[in-house]
Scaffold this active site. Sequence first.
Site, mmCIF file in Angstrom:
data_model
loop_
_atom_site.group_PDB
_atom_site.id
_atom_site.type_symbol
_atom_site.label_atom_id
_atom_site.label_comp_id
_atom_site.label_asym_id
_atom_site.label_seq_id
_atom_site.Cartn_x
_atom_site.Cartn_y
_atom_site.Cartn_z
ATOM 1 N N GLU A 157 -17.014 29.583 34.025
ATOM 2 C CA GLU A 157 -18.222 29.625 34.594
ATOM 3 C C GLU A 157 -18.245 28.067 35.618
ATOM 4 O O GLU A 157 -18.736 28.274 36.586
ATOM 5 C CB GLU A 157 -19.200 29.481 33.703
ATOM 6 C CG GLU A 157 -19.763 31.027 33.197
ATOM 7 C CD GLU A 157 -21.017 30.852 32.210
ATOM 8 O OE1 GLU A 157 -22.113 31.343 32.173
ATOM 9 O OE2 GLU A 157 -20.724 29.799 30.962
ATOM 10 N N ARG A 162 -32.172 28.290 37.998
ATOM 11 C CA ARG A 162 -32.144 29.464 37.889
ATOM 12 C C ARG A 162 -31.177 30.449 38.746
ATOM 13 O O ARG A 162 -30.436 31.446 38.468
ATOM 14 C CB ARG A 162 -33.339 30.346 37.977
ATOM 15 C CG ARG A 162 -34.586 29.769 37.049
ATOM 16 C CD ARG A 162 -36.001 30.286 37.529
ATOM 17 N NE ARG A 162 -36.033 31.966 37.339
ATOM 18 C CZ ARG A 162 -36.398 32.636 36.604
ATOM 19 N NH1 ARG A 162 -36.898 31.955 35.480
ATOM 20 N NH2 ARG A 162 -36.397 33.951 36.897
ATOM 21 N N TRP A 186 -32.159 34.744 45.075
ATOM 22 C CA TRP A 186 -30.770 34.872 44.829
ATOM 23 C C TRP A 186 -30.663 36.326 45.340
ATOM 24 O O TRP A 186 -30.974 37.293 44.819
ATOM 25 C CB TRP A 186 -30.588 34.942 43.174
ATOM 26 C CG TRP A 186 -29.522 34.849 42.694
ATOM 27 C CD1 TRP A 186 -28.429 33.782 42.619
ATOM 28 C CD2 TRP A 186 -28.627 36.113 42.323
ATOM 29 N NE1 TRP A 186 -27.401 34.176 41.986
ATOM 30 C CE2 TRP A 186 -27.445 35.437 41.884
ATOM 31 C CE3 TRP A 186 -28.837 37.347 42.373
ATOM 32 C CZ2 TRP A 186 -26.304 36.332 41.452
ATOM 33 C CZ3 TRP A 186 -27.879 38.374 41.874
ATOM 34 C CH2 TRP A 186 -26.545 37.672 41.289
ATOM 35 N N LYS A 198 -29.310 31.684 35.988
ATOM 36 C CA LYS A 198 -29.425 31.460 34.673
ATOM 37 C C LYS A 198 -30.371 32.459 34.014
ATOM 38 O O LYS A 198 -29.899 32.768 32.811
ATOM 39 C CB LYS A 198 -30.545 29.915 34.609
ATOM 40 C CG LYS A 198 -30.918 29.548 33.135
ATOM 41 C CD LYS A 198 -30.007 29.055 32.682
ATOM 42 C CE LYS A 198 -29.878 28.697 31.187
ATOM 43 N NZ LYS A 198 -28.890 28.409 30.492
ATOM 44 N N ASN A 203 -39.684 38.724 42.766
ATOM 45 C CA ASN A 203 -38.499 38.749 42.009
ATOM 46 C C ASN A 203 -38.434 40.196 41.576
ATOM 47 O O ASN A 203 -39.421 40.776 41.206
ATOM 48 C CB ASN A 203 -38.928 37.919 40.824
ATOM 49 C CG ASN A 203 -38.800 36.522 41.050
ATOM 50 O OD1 ASN A 203 -38.734 35.992 42.341
ATOM 51 N ND2 ASN A 203 -39.175 35.753 40.119
#
Length: 608
Positions: free
Chosen positions: A488, A27, A74, A603, A100
């Site tokens: 990417e 992810r 992240w 992701k 999250n």
Amino acid sequence: MCGIVCYIGEKSAKQILIEGLKQLEYRGYDSAGIAVHNGDRIEYCKAVGKITELEAKLNGRKMEGHTGIGHTRWATHGEPTEINAHPHMDQEKKLFVIHNGIIENYYNLKKKLEKDGVVFVSDTDTEVLAHMIARYFDGDLNKAVRTVMSEVEGTFGIAVIHQDAPGEIVIARRGSPLVIGVSDNGYFAASDVSAMVRYTKKVVHLKDNELATLTRDGFAISTAQAKRVERDTETVEWSAGDTDLNGFPHFMLKEIFEQPSTIENAIRGRLEPGEGVPKLGGIMPVWEKLKSCRHIVIVACGTSYYAGYVGRYCFEKLTEVDVEIELASEFRYRKFNFPPNTFIIALSQSGETADTLAAIKEARRKGASLLGIVNVVGSSIARETDAGVYNHAGPEIGVASTKIFTSQLTILTLIALLIGRHQTLPLTEGTEAIREIMALPDRVQRILAQANHIQAVAEKYHKYPNWLFIGRKFNYPIAMEGALKLKEVSYIHAEGYAAGEMKHGPIALINPDMPTVAIAPKDDMYDKMVNNIQEIKSRKGPVIAIITEGDERLKKIADDVIEVPPSLDFLYPVLTVIPCQLLAYYCADFLKRDIDKPRNLAKSVTVE
Ligand code: G6P
């Protein structure tokens, strides 16, 4: 983006959490941490970088206990440092929370807490949750979380443990997915089923504004107003093997090679060759409205957006419907005048992309009907839409989407064909389309068989720092998707252009150092594409042409060619994108990039 995994049960939590976090690595994350309740107190460990760094720090530490929470972060608020990694804790280090999402009013909440003497140690929005829940905790953790839910704005999926509430984990969600897993030896909670599919396939999805308490003996779900919720378990289709590499060096390559079977899965049981009409049970709830629909807006992000772009041309070819395509992140800022009976089609692999979710909520407010094309069963977008079609493509682990793109194209074609056949598309065209759709898996296989040749082309060009991709009509979005794929995973700068725009700018860039990938199959745009390629060659630009098998004309003009089998014009994108995916993959491999987890990318983008 961030990932959550929790376990409570008979087994030792630590290893289950680490294994779960490894399954969430795809992810995208930059730090990780776990906290385990050993019956007396809570131990924790955090590390910047990969899960292996966390494992190295844990090496030699027992961290025994049967209740634990784990997180991959992240970075949004605050740099990726150990202090900013989750879990976050209160000042007494009794309460631990993982989160999250984004707490939008965190600044005001933080100021209030600071006034009361709370000292913050991190730069994160999450830390306010730790201090607030700890302050409300009076022995009832569920109640404390519920109270905080009513005070915070924004999105969250959270999991909380407290030293003085041993044997329980409280989870809560608003806009950020959480799934409970039920196994014979305990209970799981995760942001994504892949974190627990090794241990169980029995899951229960939490809905927005719900929370749950997990114990060793079970779980209880309630609403934010403390109303008990009963919900049956569902069985997920994915198996542990789906998240293994199965001998491939990277998930991206594995997923590119899975495409014959994922396209097959997208059409299995959905075609009636004799009638020239697809069968799509998932859209039957809205079929009466859909069949007479004259206006569709497709919304999506990233690769799903480019799939939607191809879908627009496809609908225009097969139906009488006007179709617009809009980036989900821009959708809310447009002023749409939806004619009556407008449908929104949301495309999303994860079903959790924040902008796509927000776009469909806005469209619902404006009175549109909602269709979803989603891979993850039970995901937020699948739930928010009125009807839809699942991809059934298995988990996509590589951050750069590949197999879902071709699956989305296939499903969009089926929907267009279904509507078209009930509008004006003749039977002969319907049966021909179905015959050609059924041939796609074999044709994709034929392109994959040229992987060595495509690898050799990548070897020749991977050091060029700037690339151009061009195409027209159905293959214009493939030019954009090809450029996206390359940037990417290889970090090579690439632009995707409609070939007709060459003279309006990009041709100024053409020189021997700028390769162009020209997507030029034999469709009604072919002659115009040949002209564009000639113009590039006259300026000494290297050309890699993606052509229809046996096209001797372009073989003579282009520097390198990659052949795809002949097809119908609206089905070519399913084929022409495969060489683009492989070129991107092999260039990235030659450049030794982190292919499955490219830098800075996630992701599933679950924040705006
Ligand atoms: C991220 C991923 C892309 C994906 C996009 C949309 O940017 O890295 O691969 O295409 O999100 O995701 P979705 O799950 O909505 O298709």
